[in-house]
Design a protein around this motif. Structure first.
Motif, short mmCIF file in Angstrom:
data_model
loop_
_atom_site.label_atom_id
_atom_site.label_comp_id
_atom_site.label_asym_id
_atom_site.label_seq_id
_atom_site.Cartn_x
_atom_site.Cartn_y
_atom_site.Cartn_z
N THR A 131 -17.48 43.56 14.03
CA THR A 131 -16.96 42.53 13.13
C THR A 131 -17.71 41.23 13.34
OG1 THR A 131 -15.27 41.83 14.73
CG2 THR A 131 -14.67 43.57 13.17
N GLN A 132 -17.80 40.43 12.30
CA GLN A 132 -18.53 39.17 12.41
C GLN A 132 -17.83 38.25 13.40
OE1 GLN A 132 -19.14 36.96 8.77
NE2 GLN A 132 -20.62 35.58 9.71
N TYR A 133 -18.63 37.59 14.21
CA TYR A 133 -18.08 36.65 15.18
C TYR A 133 -17.69 35.36 14.45
CZ TYR A 133 -17.87 33.13 18.85
OH TYR A 133 -17.47 32.10 19.66
N VAL A 134 -16.45 34.94 14.69
CA VAL A 134 -15.93 33.70 14.11
C VAL A 134 -15.59 32.77 15.26
CG1 VAL A 134 -14.16 32.66 12.66
CG2 VAL A 134 -15.05 34.95 12.11
N GLN A 144 -20.06 32.88 12.05
CA GLN A 144 -21.36 32.51 12.63
C GLN A 144 -22.51 33.31 12.03
OE1 GLN A 144 -21.73 29.93 15.35
NE2 GLN A 144 -19.98 29.59 13.97
N PHE A 145 -23.54 32.56 11.64
CA PHE A 145 -24.77 33.12 11.11
C PHE A 145 -25.94 32.61 11.96
CE2 PHE A 145 -21.76 32.86 7.64
CZ PHE A 145 -21.89 34.08 6.99
N PRO A 333 -22.85 47.35 11.51
CA PRO A 333 -22.58 47.51 10.07
C PRO A 333 -23.06 46.34 9.23
CG PRO A 333 -20.58 46.91 11.25
CD PRO A 333 -21.62 47.17 12.29
N GLU A 334 -23.40 45.23 9.88
CA GLU A 334 -23.84 44.04 9.15
C GLU A 334 -25.36 43.82 9.26
OE1 GLU A 334 -21.87 42.46 7.30
OE2 GLU A 334 -19.89 43.08 8.00
N TYR A 335 -26.10 44.82 9.70
CA TYR A 335 -27.52 44.64 9.96
C TYR A 335 -28.30 44.36 8.69
CZ TYR A 335 -32.10 45.34 12.12
OH TYR A 335 -33.39 45.17 12.58
N TRP A 336 -29.21 43.41 8.77
CA TRP A 336 -29.97 42.97 7.59
C TRP A 336 -30.94 44.02 7.07
CZ3 TRP A 336 -35.34 42.69 7.72
CH2 TRP A 336 -35.93 42.80 8.99
N ASP A 337 -31.38 44.95 7.93
CA ASP A 337 -32.37 45.96 7.55
C ASP A 337 -31.77 47.35 7.70
OD1 ASP A 337 -34.87 46.70 6.63
OD2 ASP A 337 -35.83 46.65 8.61
N ALA A 338 -30.55 47.52 7.20
CA ALA A 338 -29.76 48.73 7.47
C ALA A 338 -30.43 50.00 6.98
CB ALA A 338 -28.38 48.59 6.82
#
Length: 825
Positions: A131-134, A144-145, A333-338
């Protein structure tokens, strides 16, 4: 620095041995029903499209990771995992070319000392549950990006002395203002610890301002002392002269002088200490990977990367499990080059210390791992996969079609034996494993200041004996032998000439070290007795005579500090029980060759027994198995300098010969392991010129006088490093330095290249789309790799390799996705 101590023959990632690979696939994999209880898919892309493959990969790791924190670690056992968890601005593609990763564009100035990168928008930081870190910032929940601040935070954390980063030297060397910030944090650390500050006195000597004296000074005078100290430490440890005043301290403390800047609009700028066209290749190494400061503030820097949960990720995978014996990756699951990630899980089990040569094979045949190298020391496996039931198979042409055999010259870890010039006399562990006394340590420390003594202890042992642990046959033992520090195929000049084959060979021939040409003497796999790279018994005796002459000259000139016989020391090998047993063999041979007698009643040397059953002149012993077979004990001995000789491995960090050659200059990257780590007070050395004992020194072309054992070598590297506008001249100077290091300085001796020689593989992996490079961390990435449900047989691999090679010859430097910075006027 990619320092490594991996035992040869034990794969960190079993079965993944092919170079990376071919045109990018245009679509993601297609899931199908499970096969053998494992999730499966159909292969897409240019190689074996439509074949069935698993969505997981199972392998063995030689050693467990110690940390996932990219800021602090220089070890391959950590970096091999970290690169799968965190992407940087750039990576290498399947053909080894620099390509954009988190960056989408780049510019460089004409002099190649300022580089600017535009970061892709929307790259998420995720936790290990995917999950994305908040982060909670100012009472608000902020997703966070990846931004420029993450790279700036990494650089600053790496330079902060308190963090103990092992790769600080790289950042200090390249980034403007890096050294002064690092030494500022060192000075303030000393003040906080009550240790006072060192400065350079008016007489040019090192002085210590004691803490009590410093505390008693007015604030203005304290600042002046602090400035003097930063100046001194930066010169002392980094070889950099600063021009700073007390007025600069607030900006230095805030890191504002560090040459990494957020330009806004997701752009980051790097200002370098000097022109370095190859700098972008440095960005593929761990110290330039981003970190999220909000997450670190939450978990604490001391905890960051010390567990799967105390890590934040932006790479292809996250660490879903990390125990004492296992590491598991899960797909991000959020990888930019999936689309380029073909695995949902990667599982590593720790290699047991008691495992035999058949362990990897049996694990493969049980279905517990997906590939292995066939060892000729595993007689059952060798018969099954290579020679066959009729004994007709050969190494080059195995009888079993499942086996894939090929000779490779991969740029890998260059293993070598080094001398410790200044071993610590305090040996707390001596009762457990040491065979030498404090007086004998001091005696050896004194003796190795003499060039001929160093040469004897390094060249007196026989490569043919040393290599016996490398395989069951002479061919297997010799084929991994190397004789240059920088690897062939690693660097080429602007005309396409290989650095080793052109420049190092030319420097060797010019030095007239042998009547035979460098191409023969320095050939890969060559172990013949030539009096240059390997010595026979008679030639060793000439080394003995030279060493004894220098000892006699020293004793005559220094009657109060005489060197006594026998000169004794110890060898620290690799943390592997089998290697240690073989080490005893070549060590016994060294003792017999150098002394002309033996203490072994069962010796086959034909030599007489030594008087009083002890070696009279020179003695090398093996540090006890009880410690060296234990990874932690081995590391403790290595970092504490408790050895006289030590085997080390080095892999390149960036695409320039300096990544090798900077290691053994005085105060260099590996100098801590030789004791020669003090730039202002190098280890002094002497050698005979005729009948006169003279001190080692060198005056550079710029008129700078250097002293110490590594004086000439360090000076030549310094001269080459200063040449930034002519690759040929730079390489000529570096080659002169390399020959000086290998054959004159007598500080180290090459032994083997872990990625070189004949390999017989039985594997289900297909790695032709996986990143590859001779430097940095890209080659350890698992994106692009497929794991087939069936063994990929040798004949098919040869066909695919030909397809890959053809694709590589057709690519051009302006292909989409390849790193090509815009040059600004």
């Amino acid at each position: 620095m990619r320092k490594t101590s991996k035992a040869f023959g034990v794969l960190a990632f079993a079965g993944v041995l092919l170079a990376g690979c071919g045109p990018k696939s245009s679509s993601g994999p297609t899931s199908i029903a499970d096969i053998d209880g494992r999730p499966a898919q159909l292969v897409t892309g240019p190689y074996l499209a439509g074949e069935t493959a698993y969505r997981d990969y199972k392998a063995i790791m030689s050693y467990n990771a110690e940390t996932f924190n990219p800021v602090i670690s220089q070890s391959a056992q950590d970096g091999d995992h970290i690169t799968n968890f965190v992407d940087g601005l750039l990576e290498n593609d399947e053909f080894g070319r620099l390509s954009y990763a988190l960056a989408e564009s780049a510019t460089a100035n004409a002099s190649s000392d300022v580089f600017t990168f535009k970061i892709k928008d929307g790259i998420k930081w995720v936790k290990n549950d995917g999950t994305q870190y908040v982060a909670e910032i100012g009472g608000e929940q902020v997703p966070q990006f990846v931004t420029p601040s993450d790279f700036i935070a990494a650089v600053k954390a790496n330079l902060d002395f308190v963090n103990g980063a092992e790769t600080q030297y790289i950042v200090s060397m390249f980034i403007e203002g890096g050294a002064e910030y690092n030494e500022y944090t060192y000075a303030t650390y000393r003040l906080a610890a009550g240790e006072g500050l060192h400065i350079l006195t008016e007489e040019g000597k090192i002085g210590l301002v004691k803490q009590a004296d410093y505390d008693g000074l007015p604030e203005a005078e304290q600042k002046e002392i602090l400035v003097q100290s930063i100046y001194f430490y930066t010169m002392y440890y980094d070889g950099i002269l600063l021009d700073i005043t007390a007025a600069d301290l607030p900006a230095i403390a805030a890191g504002e002088h560090i040459g990494v800047q957020d330009l806004g609009d997701n752009e980051i700028e790097f200002k370098l200490t000097q022109p370095a066209p190859y700098f972008p290749s440095v960005l593929t190494y761990s110290c330039f990977l981003p970190i999220n400061q909000a997450f670190i503030d939450e978990v604490g820097f001391e905890n960051f990367g010390m567990s799967a949960e105390d890590m934040v990720y932006n790479g292809a995978f996250v660490a879903s499990k990390w125990t004492e014996t296992e590491i598991e990756y899960s797909r991000n699951p959020e990888y930019w080059d999936a689309d380029e990630v073909h695995l949902d899980k990667v599982n590593f089990a720790l290699y047991p210390t008691e495992a035999g040569y058949d362990y990897l094979r049996t694990q493969f045949e049980l279905g517990n791992i997906d590939g292995f190298n066939v060892s000729d020391l595993d007689t059952v496996g060798w018969a099954k996969y290579v020679t066959g039931t009729e004994g007709t198979g050969t190494l080059e042409n195995p009888a079993n079609g499942a086996a894939y055999s090929r000779y490779i010259e991969t740029v890998d870890s260059a293993f070598h034996v080094i001398l410790n010039l200044d071993r610590d006399v305090e040996t707390e562990w001596e009762e457990e494993s040491s065979t030498v006394t404090a007086a004998e340590v001091e005696n050896f420390n004194r003796a190795v200041k003499l060039r001929a003594v160093r040469e004897l202890f390094l060249k007196g042992w026989d490569l043919k004996e040393y290599n016996k642990s490398r395989g069951a046959t002479t061919q297997a033992q010799d084929e991994i032998q190397i004789h240059t520090y920088t690897a062939k195929g690693f660097a080429v000049d602007s005309e396409g000439n290989d650095y080793v084959e052109k420049y190092v060979y030319d420097a060797f021939d010019a030095a007239e070290l042998s009547e035979d040409p460098a191409a023969e003497v320095l050939a890969l796999g060559q172990t013949e007795y030539n009096g240059v790279t390997n010595y026979d018994d008679v030639q060793v005796q000439s080394l003995v005579v030279a060493a004894e002459a220098e000892v006699a000259a020293w004793n005559s000139a220094n009657p109060d500090q005489k060197i006594t016989y026998p000169i004794k020391t110890e060898f620290l090998g690799l943390p592997d029980a089998d290697f240690n047993r073989y080490d005893q063999g070549w060590i016994d041979d060294f003792n017999e060759r150098t002394n002309g007698c033996t203490i072994k009643t069962d010796s086959t040397s034909g030599l007489p027994l030594c008087d009083e059953s002890s070696y009279p002149k020179f003695q090398l012993s093996l540090i006890g198995l009880d410690i060296t077979v234990d990874g932690e004990g081995y590391t403790d001995l290595g970092y504490s300098g408790q050895y006289g000789l030590h085997v080390m491995g080095w892999g390149p960090d960036y695409a320039d010969p300096l990544t090798y050659l900077n290691t053994y200059v005085t105060g260099g990257d590996m100098a801590m392991f030789t004791g020669d780590d003090d730039r202002n007070n190098p280890i002094p050395g002497w050698h005979l010129e005729g009948d006169v004992l003279v001190e080692d020194e060198y005056t550079t072309t710029g008129g700078k006088k250097l002293t110490g054992i590594a004086a000439k070598y360090s000076g030549l590297v310094e001269e080459g490093k200063a040449i930034t506008d002519d690759t040929a001249l730079r390489y000529e100077k570096f080659a002169d330095a390399e020959i000086e290091l290998l054959f004159e300085t007598n500080l180290m001796r090459m032994s083997y290249n872990a990625g070189q020689g004949w390999f017989v593989t039985v594997s289900k992996t297909m790695a032709y789309e996986r990143p590859t490079a001779a430097y940095g961390l890209s080659s350890s990435k698992f994106k692009g790799m497929w794991v087939l449900t069936d063994i990929l047989e040798g004949a098919t691999r040869r066909t695919l390799k030909a397809q890959y090679d053809e694709a590589k010859t057709q690519i051009s430097e302006d292909d989409e996705g390849v790193f090509v910075p815009t040059i600004l006027a």
